[in-house]
Design a protein around this motif. Structure first.
Motif, PDB file in Angstrom:
ATOM      1  N   SER A   3     -21.966  36.590   6.507  1.00  0.00           N
ATOM      2  CA  SER A   3     -22.208  37.332   7.740  1.00  0.00           C
ATOM      3  C   SER A   3     -21.042  37.122   8.696  1.00  0.00           C
ATOM      4  N   VAL A   4     -19.857  36.889   8.122  1.00  0.00           N
ATOM      5  CA  VAL A   4     -18.654  36.624   8.895  1.00  0.00           C
ATOM      6  C   VAL A   4     -17.624  37.692   8.574  1.00  0.00           C
ATOM      7  N   GLY A   5     -17.054  38.308   9.599  1.00  0.00           N
ATOM      8  CA  GLY A   5     -16.128  39.411   9.397  1.00  0.00           C
ATOM      9  C   GLY A   5     -14.672  39.000   9.283  1.00  0.00           C
ATOM     10  N   TRP A   6     -14.399  37.737   8.967  1.00  0.00           N
ATOM     11  CA  TRP A   6     -13.023  37.266   8.826  1.00  0.00           C
ATOM     12  C   TRP A   6     -12.889  36.425   7.571  1.00  0.00           C
ATOM     13  N   LEU A   7     -11.752  36.542   6.900  1.00  0.00           N
ATOM     14  CA  LEU A   7     -11.507  35.710   5.729  1.00  0.00           C
ATOM     15  C   LEU A   7     -11.396  34.246   6.134  1.00  0.00           C
ATOM     16  N   ALA A   8     -10.739  34.000   7.252  1.00  0.00           N
ATOM     17  CA  ALA A   8     -10.654  32.651   7.824  1.00  0.00           C
ATOM     18  C   ALA A   8     -10.236  32.795   9.281  1.00  0.00           C
ATOM     19  N   ARG A   9     -10.479  31.739  10.048  1.00  0.00           N
ATOM     20  CA  ARG A   9     -10.080  31.751  11.450  1.00  0.00           C
ATOM     21  C   ARG A   9      -9.513  30.375  11.819  1.00  0.00           C
ATOM     22  N   THR A  10      -8.720  30.379  12.890  1.00  0.00           N
ATOM     23  CA  THR A  10      -8.106  29.132  13.328  1.00  0.00           C
ATOM     24  C   THR A  10      -8.862  28.488  14.479  1.00  0.00           C
ATOM     25  N   ASP A  11      -9.928  29.145  14.954  1.00  0.00           N
ATOM     26  CA  ASP A  11     -10.649  28.639  16.131  1.00  0.00           C
ATOM     27  C   ASP A  11     -12.051  28.144  15.791  1.00  0.00           C
ATOM     28  N   LEU A  12     -12.242  27.707  14.556  1.00  0.00           N
ATOM     29  CA  LEU A  12     -13.559  27.212  14.158  1.00  0.00           C
ATOM     30  C   LEU A  12     -13.798  25.812  14.720  1.00  0.00           C
ATOM     31  N   LEU A  13     -15.020  25.560  15.173  1.00  0.00           N
ATOM     32  CA  LEU A  13     -15.363  24.248  15.712  1.00  0.00           C
ATOM     33  C   LEU A  13     -15.658  23.235  14.614  1.00  0.00           C
ATOM     34  N   THR A  14     -15.847  23.731  13.381  1.00  0.00           N
ATOM     35  CA  THR A  14     -16.260  22.848  12.285  1.00  0.00           C
ATOM     36  C   THR A  14     -15.096  22.242  11.520  1.00  0.00           C
ATOM     37  N   ARG A  15     -13.865  22.661  11.801  1.00  0.00           N
ATOM     38  CA  ARG A  15     -12.714  22.105  11.099  1.00  0.00           C
ATOM     39  C   ARG A  15     -11.462  22.251  11.949  1.00  0.00           C
ATOM     40  N   VAL A  16     -10.459  21.434  11.644  1.00  0.00           N
ATOM     41  CA  VAL A  16      -9.171  21.512  12.313  1.00  0.00           C
ATOM     42  C   VAL A  16      -8.241  22.354  11.447  1.00  0.00           C
ATOM     43  N   GLY A  17      -7.604  23.341  12.038  1.00  0.00           N
ATOM     44  CA  GLY A  17      -6.719  24.207  11.272  1.00  0.00           C
ATOM     45  C   GLY A  17      -7.488  25.315  10.573  1.00  0.00           C
ATOM     46  N   ASP A  18      -6.799  26.004   9.676  1.00  0.00           N
ATOM     47  CA  ASP A  18      -7.417  27.140   8.991  1.00  0.00           C
ATOM     48  C   ASP A  18      -7.717  26.800   7.539  1.00  0.00           C
ATOM     49  N   ALA A  19      -8.577  27.622   6.938  1.00  0.00           N
ATOM     50  CA  ALA A  19      -8.910  27.459   5.522  1.00  0.00           C
ATOM     51  C   ALA A  19      -8.333  28.603   4.696  1.00  0.00           C
ATOM     52  N   GLY A  20      -7.495  29.419   5.334  1.00  0.00           N
ATOM     53  CA  GLY A  20      -6.940  30.584   4.658  1.00  0.00           C
ATOM     54  C   GLY A  20      -6.348  31.540   5.669  1.00  0.00           C
ATOM     55  N   PRO A  21      -5.896  32.698   5.230  1.00  0.00           N
ATOM     56  CA  PRO A  21      -5.278  33.663   6.147  1.00  0.00           C
ATOM     57  C   PRO A  21      -6.288  34.281   7.106  1.00  0.00           C
ATOM     58  N   MET A  22      -5.858  34.496   8.339  1.00  0.00           N
ATOM     59  CA  MET A  22      -6.713  35.108   9.352  1.00  0.00           C
ATOM     60  C   MET A  22      -6.624  36.627   9.199  1.00  0.00           C
ATOM     61  N   ILE A  23      -7.465  37.160   8.324  1.00  0.00           N
ATOM     62  CA  ILE A  23      -7.467  38.590   8.003  1.00  0.00           C
ATOM     63  C   ILE A  23      -8.864  39.148   8.241  1.00  0.00           C
ATOM     64  N   TYR A  24      -8.913  40.286   8.907  1.00  0.00           N
ATOM     65  CA  TYR A  24     -10.179  40.938   9.240  1.00  0.00           C
ATOM     66  C   TYR A  24     -10.793  41.531   7.978  1.00  0.00           C
ATOM     67  N   THR A  25     -12.038  41.156   7.683  1.00  0.00           N
ATOM     68  CA  THR A  25     -12.754  41.651   6.489  1.00  0.00           C
ATOM     69  C   THR A  25     -14.132  42.157   6.916  1.00  0.00           C
ATOM     70  N   PRO A  26     -14.209  43.322   7.520  1.00  0.00           N
ATOM     71  CA  PRO A  26     -15.484  43.800   8.094  1.00  0.00           C
ATOM     72  C   PRO A  26     -16.603  43.980   7.084  1.00  0.00           C
ATOM     73  N   GLU A  27     -16.270  44.392   5.868  1.00  0.00           N
ATOM     74  CA  GLU A  27     -17.328  44.624   4.879  1.00  0.00           C
ATOM     75  C   GLU A  27     -17.964  43.328   4.397  1.00  0.00           C
ATOM     76  N   ALA A  28     -17.325  42.192   4.658  1.00  0.00           N
ATOM     77  CA  ALA A  28     -17.890  40.907   4.247  1.00  0.00           C
ATOM     78  C   ALA A  28     -19.109  40.523   5.070  1.00  0.00           C
ATOM     79  N   GLN A  29     -19.398  41.288   6.120  1.00  0.00           N
ATOM     80  CA  GLN A  29     -20.554  40.962   6.952  1.00  0.00           C
ATOM     81  C   GLN A  29     -21.879  41.354   6.300  1.00  0.00           C
ATOM     82  N   CYS A  30     -21.845  42.156   5.239  1.00  0.00           N
ATOM     83  CA  CYS A  30     -23.078  42.571   4.544  1.00  0.00           C
ATOM     84  C   CYS A  30     -24.072  43.182   5.525  1.00  0.00           C
ATOM     85  N   LEU A  31     -23.631  44.166   6.281  1.00  0.00           N
ATOM     86  CA  LEU A  31     -24.516  44.815   7.245  1.00  0.00           C
ATOM     87  C   LEU A  31     -25.513  45.695   6.504  1.00  0.00           C
TER      88      LEU A  31
END
Length: 294
Positions: A3-31
């Protein structure tokens, strides 16, 4: 499901740094419309195994099979196997044909905090029984008594059995009969939506990604004389943003361009652009990691 529209983000509170490229993936939200079914079962420390079995019974639908009229090969009452285990500690997690032979492979595990003892009894005559590893390779022999075998499984361990029966194929498929497996009861009907869903990609999404790419590009130009790590970080981020912009624009055209011929021409033009950015991004990500260790 995501339910997340990004492949990865750099502003997550659960980790320091990124887990991958910050790319918009709208279909990953499973709307879409979802229905969930929950079951609550009280238990004690002595019912670990039974919890797994009851959970499977709740989650696995009954399979209904329709066949054409043909002569039956089954008796009125028959079972493949029966498992008797102390305090329901042992759980069968897999029953399958061997990968390279006709053996029956049975996998059991012991979820409890105590060693477990179990007896497997079969209707068919067992010619050979052995313990195998996960690759179905021989480990040790098991004794067979009146079509029953005894297994001991240490706590929190998995044991896999390989069994050879006197009649390896008691039921043969009738090629003349028509067989159909009906869909599972309660299967998700994704197309039957009673609620309107937001657009997957909007022009605002495209503009946002374009502006983000331009912003990072300007920041990169201003930091050309900075440290190697800073430049490598911004280079990678700028390429990720450009790729995200290109993919977002491509998805918008794919979904909303009414003219089919014009759509195909536009989509084809994106292939070389995305490939070029992707190759540069691979190099940039390597340079980023190298700069972190230098």
């Amino acid at each position: 499901f995501r339910s997340v529209g990004w492949l990865a983000r750099t502003d997550l509170l659960t980790r320091v740094g990124d887990a991958g490229p910050m790319i918009y993936t709208p279909e990953a939200q499973c709307l879409r419309h979802f229905e969930f079914f929950y079951s609550f079962l009280p238990f004690t420390n002595k019912t670990e195994g039974s919890l797994f079995r009851q959970a499977e019974q709740f989650n696995m639908d009954l399979k209904v099979v329709h066949t054409a009229k043909h002569k039956s090969r089954l008796i009125n009452k028959r079972g493949l196997l029966c498992l008797n285990t102390d305090n329901d500690r042992l759980v069968i997690s897999a029953i399958k044909k061997g990968e390279s032979d006709d053996r029956l492979i049975i996998r059991l595990f012991n979820p409890s905090f105590q060693d477990a003892h179990g007896v497997l009894t079969f209707d068919d005559e067992i010619l050979q029984a052995e313990i195998v590893n996960l690759n179905e390779e021989f480990q040790s022999k098991l004794s067979v008594k009146e079509n029953s075998i005894t297994v001991n499984v240490p706590f929190k361990k998995i044991v896999t059995l390989g069994l050879q029966f006197k009649q390896s194929a008691p039921i043969k498929t009738n090629p003349l009969s028509e067989t159909k497996i009906f869909s599972s009861f309660g299967a998700e009907k994704e197309d039957n939506l009673n609620t309107s869903l937001p657009a997957i990609v909007t022009k605002n999404d495209i503009l946002r990604e374009q502006e983000r790419a331009e912003q990072i590009k300007n920041e990169l130009l201003l930091n050309q004389g900075n440290t190697r790590e800073k430049v490598a970080t911004l280079t990678r981020a700028e390429l990720e943003a450009r790729l995200s912009f290109a993919l977002t624009l491509k998805k918008y055209i794919e979904l909303y361009e009414p003219d089919e011929q014009e759509k195909n021409e536009k989509l084809k033009s994106f292939d070389s652009i995305i490939r070029d950015i992707g190759l540069k991004l691979n190099t940039a990500r390597v340079n980023k990691r190298v700069s972190e260790y230098l």
